[in-house]
Design an enzyme around this catalytic site. Sequence first.
Site, PDB file in Angstrom:
ATOM      1  N   ARG A 153      11.590  -1.870  10.543  1.00 11.97           N
ATOM      2  CA  ARG A 153      10.776  -1.470  11.756  1.00 11.97           C
ATOM      3  C   ARG A 153      10.570  -2.477  12.852  1.00 11.97           C
ATOM      4  O   ARG A 153      10.631  -3.768  12.561  1.00 11.97           O
ATOM      5  CB  ARG A 153       9.462  -1.369  10.874  1.00 11.97           C
ATOM      6  CG  ARG A 153       9.455   0.061  10.019  1.00 11.97           C
ATOM      7  CD  ARG A 153       8.105   0.126   9.431  1.00 11.97           C
ATOM      8  NE  ARG A 153       6.907  -0.559   9.855  1.00 11.97           N
ATOM      9  CZ  ARG A 153       5.698  -0.511   9.253  1.00 11.97           C
ATOM     10  NH1 ARG A 153       5.772  -0.071   8.065  1.00 11.97           N
ATOM     11  NH2 ARG A 153       4.769  -1.246   9.677  1.00 11.97           N
ATOM     12  N   LYS A 158       0.883  -1.152   0.156  1.00  8.71           N
ATOM     13  CA  LYS A 158       0.006   0.151  -0.037  1.00  8.71           C
ATOM     14  C   LYS A 158       0.740   1.383  -0.061  1.00  8.71           C
ATOM     15  O   LYS A 158       0.662   2.227  -0.682  1.00  8.71           O
ATOM     16  CB  LYS A 158      -0.894   0.201   1.355  1.00  8.71           C
ATOM     17  CG  LYS A 158      -1.549  -0.894   1.758  1.00  8.71           C
ATOM     18  CD  LYS A 158      -2.724  -0.416   2.697  1.00  8.71           C
ATOM     19  CE  LYS A 158      -2.048  -0.096   4.254  1.00  8.71           C
ATOM     20  NZ  LYS A 158      -1.512  -1.452   4.689  1.00  8.71           N
ATOM     21  N   ARG A 200      -0.006  -8.491  13.621  1.00  6.65           N
ATOM     22  CA  ARG A 200      -0.418  -7.395  12.522  1.00  6.65           C
ATOM     23  C   ARG A 200      -1.368  -8.060  11.685  1.00  6.65           C
ATOM     24  O   ARG A 200      -2.873  -7.464  11.253  1.00  6.65           O
ATOM     25  CB  ARG A 200       0.465  -6.819  11.924  1.00  6.65           C
ATOM     26  CG  ARG A 200       1.307  -5.481  12.675  1.00  6.65           C
ATOM     27  CD  ARG A 200       2.415  -5.242  12.044  1.00  6.65           C
ATOM     28  NE  ARG A 200       2.625  -4.582  10.913  1.00  6.65           N
ATOM     29  CZ  ARG A 200       3.676  -4.674  10.132  1.00  6.65           C
ATOM     30  NH1 ARG A 200       4.573  -5.305  10.455  1.00  6.65           N
ATOM     31  NH2 ARG A 200       3.401  -4.237   8.761  1.00  6.65           N
ATOM     32  N   ARG A 235      -8.891   2.023   9.928  1.00  8.34           N
ATOM     33  CA  ARG A 235      -8.564   0.494  10.271  1.00  8.34           C
ATOM     34  C   ARG A 235      -9.730  -0.067  11.085  1.00  8.34           C
ATOM     35  O   ARG A 235      -9.334  -1.494  11.345  1.00  8.34           O
ATOM     36  CB  ARG A 235      -7.248   0.329  10.891  1.00  8.34           C
ATOM     37  CG  ARG A 235      -5.962   0.151   9.846  1.00  8.34           C
ATOM     38  CD  ARG A 235      -4.959  -0.037  10.806  1.00  8.34           C
ATOM     39  NE  ARG A 235      -3.822  -0.495  10.293  1.00  8.34           N
ATOM     40  CZ  ARG A 235      -2.797  -0.052   9.557  1.00  8.34           C
ATOM     41  NH1 ARG A 235      -2.750   1.068   9.037  1.00  8.34           N
ATOM     42  NH2 ARG A 235      -1.647  -0.847   9.399  1.00  8.34           N
ATOM     43  N   ARG A 291      10.970  -5.936   3.938  1.00 10.18           N
ATOM     44  CA  ARG A 291      10.931  -4.396   3.783  1.00 10.18           C
ATOM     45  C   ARG A 291      12.097  -3.708   4.638  1.00 10.18           C
ATOM     46  O   ARG A 291      12.448  -4.156   5.916  1.00 10.18           O
ATOM     47  CB  ARG A 291       9.577  -4.089   4.439  1.00 10.18           C
ATOM     48  CG  ARG A 291       9.368  -2.446   4.492  1.00 10.18           C
ATOM     49  CD  ARG A 291       8.074  -2.190   4.518  1.00 10.18           C
ATOM     50  NE  ARG A 291       7.274  -2.487   5.517  1.00 10.18           N
ATOM     51  CZ  ARG A 291       5.797  -2.379   5.505  1.00 10.18           C
ATOM     52  NH1 ARG A 291       5.350  -2.081   4.493  1.00 10.18           N
ATOM     53  NH2 ARG A 291       5.254  -2.790   6.614  1.00 10.18           N
TER      54      ARG A 291
HETATM   55  P1  ADP Z   1       1.348  -1.690   7.712  1.00  5.89           P
HETATM   56  O1  ADP Z   1      -0.046  -1.190   6.820  1.00  5.89           O
HETATM   57  O2  ADP Z   1       2.426  -2.287   6.757  1.00  5.89           O
HETATM   58  O3  ADP Z   1       1.189  -2.712   8.967  1.00  5.89           O
HETATM   59  P2  ADP Z   1       1.424   0.942   8.770  1.00  5.89           P
HETATM   60  O4  ADP Z   1       2.491   1.847   8.732  1.00  5.89           O
HETATM   61  O5  ADP Z   1       0.228   1.501   7.999  1.00  5.89           O
HETATM   62  O6  ADP Z   1       1.898  -0.570   8.570  1.00  5.89           O
HETATM   63  O7  ADP Z   1       0.896   0.932  10.269  1.00  5.89           O
HETATM   64  C1  ADP Z   1       2.062   0.638  11.324  1.00  5.89           C
HETATM   65  C2  ADP Z   1       1.236   0.672  12.798  1.00  5.89           C
HETATM   66  O8  ADP Z   1       0.897   2.010  13.044  1.00  5.89           O
HETATM   67  C3  ADP Z   1      -0.047  -0.275  13.022  1.00  5.89           C
HETATM   68  O9  ADP Z   1       0.637  -1.604  13.166  1.00  5.89           O
HETATM   69  C4  ADP Z   1      -0.495   0.347  14.184  1.00  5.89           C
HETATM   70  O10 ADP Z   1      -0.035   0.153  15.233  1.00  5.89           O
HETATM   71  C5  ADP Z   1      -0.274   1.912  13.707  1.00  5.89           C
HETATM   72  N1  ADP Z   1      -1.500   2.231  13.048  1.00  5.89           N
HETATM   73  C6  ADP Z   1      -1.446   2.886  11.648  1.00  5.89           C
HETATM   74  N2  ADP Z   1      -2.572   3.385  11.414  1.00  5.89           N
HETATM   75  C7  ADP Z   1      -3.682   2.997  12.200  1.00  5.89           C
HETATM   76  C8  ADP Z   1      -4.724   3.097  12.554  1.00  5.89           C
HETATM   77  N3  ADP Z   1      -5.835   3.766  11.457  1.00  5.89           N
HETATM   78  N4  ADP Z   1      -5.546   2.899  13.549  1.00  5.89           N
HETATM   79  C9  ADP Z   1      -4.721   2.393  14.696  1.00  5.89           C
HETATM   80  N5  ADP Z   1      -3.372   2.093  14.610  1.00  5.89           N
HETATM   81  C10 ADP Z   1      -2.790   2.471  13.571  1.00  5.89           C
END
Ligand code: ADP
Length: 214
Positions: free
Chosen positions: A155, A13, A166, A88, A122
């Site tokens: 990360r 994404k 996740r 999310r 990654r």
């Molecule tokens: P990925 O999609 O690869 O899991 P992201 O960079 O989008 O990674 O998100 C990393 C972390 O940030 C998530 O695992 C969560 O802890 C937090 N996070 C990101 N977006 C949200 C959201 N909309 N609501 C709650 N936590 C979030």
Amino acid sequence: MNVVILGSPGVGKGTYANFLSEKYNTPRISTGDLFREAIRDETELGKKIKDYVSRGDLVPDEITIELVKERLERDDCKNGFFLDGFPRTVVQAEALEKFKKIDKVLNFVASDRVVLSRLGGRRTCRECGAIYHIKEIPPKVEGICDFCGGKLYQRSDETPQAIKNRLKVYREKTKPVLDYFRKRGLLVDIDAKYPFEEIDKVIFQCEKHLQGWV
Ligand code: ADP
Ligand code: ZN
């Protein structure tokens, strides 16, 4: 146009959203990036959310919604945005629709096998957040960002345990968001199985749905 980008962790994404953002000259707003920046800079927000992020758990809705609302109110989002990583949860989706009209939701889809391999390889730039993959999108110089010269790192939520969590959180909390937008007729599936050197095949599918963009 106000566009939401959805898809399983590891589907790519962020990479697709960055590409679209440049192509359409429209900001990409990534909640993951906003949270990682806050953690890196040790802000109040960063301290509050650090543990959730490193475990791969969701940050509580209240905190996340407030952050996104504030960000989308800024001037650069006036003519549209690509929102990556939000909503999310269904609670977040309902909140979002109260403060912004969403025109389209792009849902990137790939098999578990593809997703797991993308997650494992990654690397992320500590300075600018650019995303690499040791096999699929290697930087020109190992460990160094092509754009800003920053150091690449893995990360903290990319340990096997956090990755597993996740994916579980995605199935339980985020899958219902897909149905939420599908019912409103806003969601389109984008086939993201292609390797990143064939990113055109993925972007082409997006463009069909973003037509009429000015
Ligand atoms: P990925 O999609 O690869 O899991 P992201 O960079 O989008 O990674 O998100 C990393 C972390 O940030 C998530 O695992 C969560 O802890 C937090 N996070 C990101 N977006 C949200 C959201 N909309 N609501 C709650 N936590 C979030
Ligand atoms: Zn960089």
